[in-house]
Design an enzyme around this catalytic site. Structure first.
Site, PDB file in Angstrom:
ATOM      1  N   CYS A  23       0.818  -1.222   0.000  1.00  0.00           N
ATOM      2  CA  CYS A  23       0.000   0.000   0.000  1.00  0.00           C
ATOM      3  C   CYS A  23       0.851   1.271   0.000  1.00  0.00           C
ATOM      4  O   CYS A  23       0.346   2.351  -0.284  1.00  0.00           O
ATOM      5  CB  CYS A  23      -0.951   0.003   1.197  1.00  0.00           C
ATOM      6  SG  CYS A  23      -2.115  -1.365   1.121  1.00  0.00           S
ATOM      7  N   HIS A  68      -3.740   7.062   2.391  1.00  0.00           N
ATOM      8  CA  HIS A  68      -4.063   5.747   1.832  1.00  0.00           C
ATOM      9  C   HIS A  68      -5.467   5.360   2.306  1.00  0.00           C
ATOM     10  O   HIS A  68      -5.819   5.548   3.474  1.00  0.00           O
ATOM     11  CB  HIS A  68      -3.028   4.730   2.321  1.00  0.00           C
ATOM     12  CG  HIS A  68      -3.376   3.324   1.992  1.00  0.00           C
ATOM     13  ND1 HIS A  68      -3.706   2.928   0.716  1.00  0.00           N
ATOM     14  CD2 HIS A  68      -3.450   2.213   2.764  1.00  0.00           C
ATOM     15  CE1 HIS A  68      -3.973   1.634   0.723  1.00  0.00           C
ATOM     16  NE2 HIS A  68      -3.834   1.174   1.958  1.00  0.00           N
ATOM     17  N   ASN A  70     -10.148  -0.418  -0.833  1.00  0.00           N
ATOM     18  CA  ASN A  70      -8.694  -0.304  -0.787  1.00  0.00           C
ATOM     19  C   ASN A  70      -8.111  -0.913  -2.064  1.00  0.00           C
ATOM     20  O   ASN A  70      -8.165  -2.122  -2.251  1.00  0.00           O
ATOM     21  CB  ASN A  70      -8.184  -1.045   0.461  1.00  0.00           C
ATOM     22  CG  ASN A  70      -6.674  -0.955   0.624  1.00  0.00           C
ATOM     23  OD1 ASN A  70      -5.960  -0.532  -0.277  1.00  0.00           O
ATOM     24  ND2 ASN A  70      -6.190  -1.375   1.777  1.00  0.00           N
TER      25      ASN A  70
HETATM   26  N1  COA Z   1     -18.699  -8.826   8.579  1.00  0.00           N
HETATM   27  C1  COA Z   1     -19.196  -9.013   9.809  1.00  0.00           C
HETATM   28  N2  COA Z   1     -18.414  -9.280  10.864  1.00  0.00           N
HETATM   29  C2  COA Z   1     -17.100  -9.381  10.674  1.00  0.00           C
HETATM   30  C3  COA Z   1     -16.519  -9.216   9.405  1.00  0.00           C
HETATM   31  C4  COA Z   1     -17.381  -8.931   8.327  1.00  0.00           C
HETATM   32  N3  COA Z   1     -16.921  -8.755   7.081  1.00  0.00           N
HETATM   33  N4  COA Z   1     -15.193  -9.364   9.499  1.00  0.00           N
HETATM   34  C5  COA Z   1     -14.937  -9.628  10.780  1.00  0.00           C
HETATM   35  N5  COA Z   1     -16.086  -9.654  11.496  1.00  0.00           N
HETATM   36  C6  COA Z   1     -16.259  -9.899  12.914  1.00  0.00           C
HETATM   37  C7  COA Z   1     -15.093 -10.646  13.497  1.00  0.00           C
HETATM   38  O1  COA Z   1     -15.206 -12.039  13.282  1.00  0.00           O
HETATM   39  C8  COA Z   1     -15.195 -10.294  14.963  1.00  0.00           C
HETATM   40  O2  COA Z   1     -16.188 -11.076  15.567  1.00  0.00           O
HETATM   41  P1  COA Z   1     -15.973 -11.684  17.053  1.00  0.00           P
HETATM   42  O3  COA Z   1     -15.840 -10.443  17.916  1.00  0.00           O
HETATM   43  O4  COA Z   1     -17.201 -12.457  17.258  1.00  0.00           O
HETATM   44  O5  COA Z   1     -14.711 -12.471  16.973  1.00  0.00           O
HETATM   45  C9  COA Z   1     -15.716  -8.855  14.917  1.00  0.00           C
HETATM   46  O6  COA Z   1     -16.290  -8.678  13.637  1.00  0.00           O
HETATM   47  C10 COA Z   1     -14.622  -7.825  15.133  1.00  0.00           C
HETATM   48  O7  COA Z   1     -13.508  -8.199  14.336  1.00  0.00           O
HETATM   49  P2  COA Z   1     -12.222  -7.326  14.233  1.00  0.00           P
HETATM   50  O8  COA Z   1     -11.260  -7.959  13.267  1.00  0.00           O
HETATM   51  O9  COA Z   1     -11.718  -6.993  15.598  1.00  0.00           O
HETATM   52  O10 COA Z   1     -12.876  -6.031  13.576  1.00  0.00           O
HETATM   53  P3  COA Z   1     -12.250  -4.631  13.342  1.00  0.00           P
HETATM   54  O11 COA Z   1     -13.062  -3.601  13.982  1.00  0.00           O
HETATM   55  O12 COA Z   1     -10.773  -4.621  13.612  1.00  0.00           O
HETATM   56  O13 COA Z   1     -12.449  -4.451  11.760  1.00  0.00           O
HETATM   57  C11 COA Z   1     -11.132  -4.613   9.775  1.00  0.00           C
HETATM   58  C12 COA Z   1     -11.868  -5.369  10.867  1.00  0.00           C
HETATM   59  C13 COA Z   1     -10.439  -5.624   8.860  1.00  0.00           C
HETATM   60  C14 COA Z   1     -12.125  -3.805   8.973  1.00  0.00           C
HETATM   61  C15 COA Z   1     -10.098  -3.661  10.428  1.00  0.00           C
HETATM   62  O14 COA Z   1      -9.332  -4.367  11.354  1.00  0.00           O
HETATM   63  C16 COA Z   1      -9.167  -3.019   9.448  1.00  0.00           C
HETATM   64  O15 COA Z   1      -9.573  -2.206   8.628  1.00  0.00           O
HETATM   65  N6  COA Z   1      -7.856  -3.308   9.553  1.00  0.00           N
HETATM   66  C17 COA Z   1      -6.857  -2.700   8.717  1.00  0.00           C
HETATM   67  C18 COA Z   1      -6.986  -3.217   7.343  1.00  0.00           C
HETATM   68  C19 COA Z   1      -6.057  -2.569   6.394  1.00  0.00           C
HETATM   69  O16 COA Z   1      -5.904  -1.390   6.419  1.00  0.00           O
HETATM   70  N7  COA Z   1      -5.449  -3.383   5.549  1.00  0.00           N
HETATM   71  C20 COA Z   1      -4.709  -2.990   4.408  1.00  0.00           C
HETATM   72  C21 COA Z   1      -3.323  -2.638   4.644  1.00  0.00           C
HETATM   73  S1  COA Z   1      -3.170  -1.007   5.111  1.00  0.00           S
END
Ligand code: COA
Length: 335
Positions: A122, A262, A292
């Protein structure tokens, strides 16, 4: 022997921008039918409403950049044969080799250019900007294209709700040209820490784990991400890079007209802007439309906001991505 030409006064100005997203949309409603997720969850946790997907047999990342670069050449009124060098930031190259840049130059008719791919995930476009600017500042090249694009749909597992909701396809490019009035890429803070790879990577398909029937069966060619860990590092890394760059360049946040972050997650963008002291009306945002697009997000922001940026505006571009890789770059808009 003649004296070398002094190069210290040459900067690399961005003189044109081009972008492209494919027409096919993948909406949150579509994803609800593919994995256990909800539109409301995706919107509130990421800010994404829909993303674009490049469909069609035989199409790859270079096909996202052909229209972007032809658009840029048209705006700048140049022929592709005038381009000296093309740098393509991508983690989804057309082929393991030859490079996407090599294929792209042939497709656009940049017959006098050389080029190469740059894998910075990224942060690839940021790494490319500094690299391209150095080629201009050296005095050796006059027209350098820096492109960022990814066909993320080629490495996303549409059975994995942790990753498939986030990524989309798209890309953009800028043209760098020499400038002696102080416009262009002025300074950068670029970082790399390979220990973060455990949180975000593609396991197989490289030289460590070449493709086998087993790697395919185990779905190890798709993006693996531990979202929460990446999230935490991304906010900290991007915000600290912006603050460090402001400090280094002796600028205050009031003197920055645009933060170009980003587009990974709206909460990462808001957290970075808040810590850097830049209000939301000066933060470029298009994650809701494209998701993204990895190396594509920064040039796609410049492309979307081009008409609002004024000559002389200070922009800080900031990114964080797989590796980890991250950083921030200061640009004084010159067109
Ligand atoms: N739909 C519904 N629920 C979802 C889900 C989806 N698509 N994806 C994950 N969940 C659930 C998880 O299973 C978890 O459930 P649990 O509490 O029962 O275990 C809950 O939602 C929270 O998961 P978590 O991973 O802690 O969520 P989050 O708030 O961190 O959001 C992302 C997840 C991926 C959106 C977030 O972590 C993120 O954006 N990370 C950075 C990603 C990124 O920038 N990547 C590219 C490189 S820069």
């Amino acid at each position: 022997m003649s004296k070398p030409t002094p190069t210290h006064s040459i900067t690399a100005a961005i003189t044109a921008v081009g972008g492209y997203v494919p027409p096919d949309k993948l909406t949150n409603a579509d994803l609800e039918k593919m994995v256990d997720t909800q539109d409301e969850w995706i919107r509130t946790r990421t800010g994404i409403h829909e993303r674009r997907i490049l469909k069609g047999a035989g199409l790859g990342t270079s096909d996202l950049l052909v229209p972007a670069i032809l658009d840029l050449c048209k705006k700048r009124k140049i022929d592709p044969s005038e381009i000296d060098c093309v740098i393509v930031a991508t983690i989804t190259p057309d082929y393991p080799f030859p490079s996407t840049a090599n294929v792209l130059c042939e497709k656009i008719g940049a017959k006098n250019a050389w080029g190469f791919d740059l894998a910075g995930a990224c942060s690839g476009f940021l790494y490319g900007l500094t690299t391209g600017a150095s080629l201009i500042e050296s005095g050796r090249y006059k027209k350098v294209i820096v492109a960022g694009a990814d066909k993320m749909s080629s490495i996303i597992d549409y059975k994995d709700r942790n990753t498939c909701i986030i990524f989309g396809d798209g890309g953009g490019a800028v043209l760098l040209e020499p400038n002696d009035e102080g416009y262009g890429v002025l300074d950068s803070i670029l970082k790399s820490d390979g220990s973060g790879r455990k949180y975000l990577h593609t396991h197989a398909g490289g030289s460590v784990h070449p493709t086998t029937e087993e790697t395919v069966r185990n779905r190890q060619h798709y993006v693996y991400q531990e979202g929460a860990a990446v999230f935490k590092h991304a906010i900290k890394g991007m915000a600290e890079a912006v603050v460090e760059l402001l400090d280094k360049t002796k600028l205050t946040s009031d003197q920055i007209q645009w933060l170009v972050p980003h587009q990974a997650n709206i909460r990462i963008i808001e957290g970075t802007a808040e810590r850097a002291g830049i209000p939301s009306e000066r933060v470029m945002l298009n994650i809701h439309k494209y998701g993204n697009t990895t190396a594509g997000t920064l040039p796609l922001c410049l492309w979307d906001y081009e008409s609002k940026i004024k000559k002389g505006d200070h922009l800080i571009l900031a990114a964080f991505g797989g590796g980890f890789t991250w950083g921030a770059t200061l640009v004084k808009w010159g067109s």
